[in-house]
Enzyme design. Sequence first.
Site, PDB file in Angstrom:
ATOM      1  N   ARG A   1      54.085  44.873 -19.285  1.00 43.97           N
ATOM      2  CA  ARG A   1      54.476  43.657 -19.704  1.00 43.97           C
ATOM      3  C   ARG A   1      54.848  43.857 -21.102  1.00 43.97           C
ATOM      4  NH1 ARG A   1      48.979  40.850 -20.198  1.00 43.97           N
ATOM      5  NH2 ARG A   1      48.439  42.766 -20.543  1.00 43.97           N
TER       6      ARG A   1
ATOM      7  N   ASN B   1      50.345  39.252 -16.112  1.00 44.50           N
ATOM      8  CA  ASN B   1      49.486  39.979 -14.914  1.00 44.50           C
ATOM      9  C   ASN B   1      49.028  38.812 -14.147  1.00 44.50           C
ATOM     10  OD1 ASN B   1      49.822  42.602 -16.017  1.00 44.50           O
ATOM     11  ND2 ASN B   1      47.834  42.384 -16.946  1.00 44.50           N
TER      12      ASN B   1
END
Length: 91
Positions: free
Chosen positions: A18, A36
């Site tokens: 990320r 996520n």
Amino acid sequence: MTRKRVVVTGEVQGVFFRDTCRRTALEYRVAGWVRNLPDGSVEAVFEGEPHHVAILVEWARKGPPAATVRDLSVMNEEAEGLEGFEVRPTP
């Protein structure tokens, strides 16, 4: 302006996917977000100039060095005019 939603599966959580995605998007001036998902995958939305969005989609096919991407699904969506790029919490 184009928009793509991607879902990445494999060993993609806990490997800085990320944050690296966010930094890469900012580098290419691509707006959107990444998060996520509870099933262990990562979902992201990329919005911007078609060439730059394509670069982010290709980046997601490999991810950061510690990731092992098994599959990437790409969906075309209507652009919303997003600004900036954020890491969102898991839904």
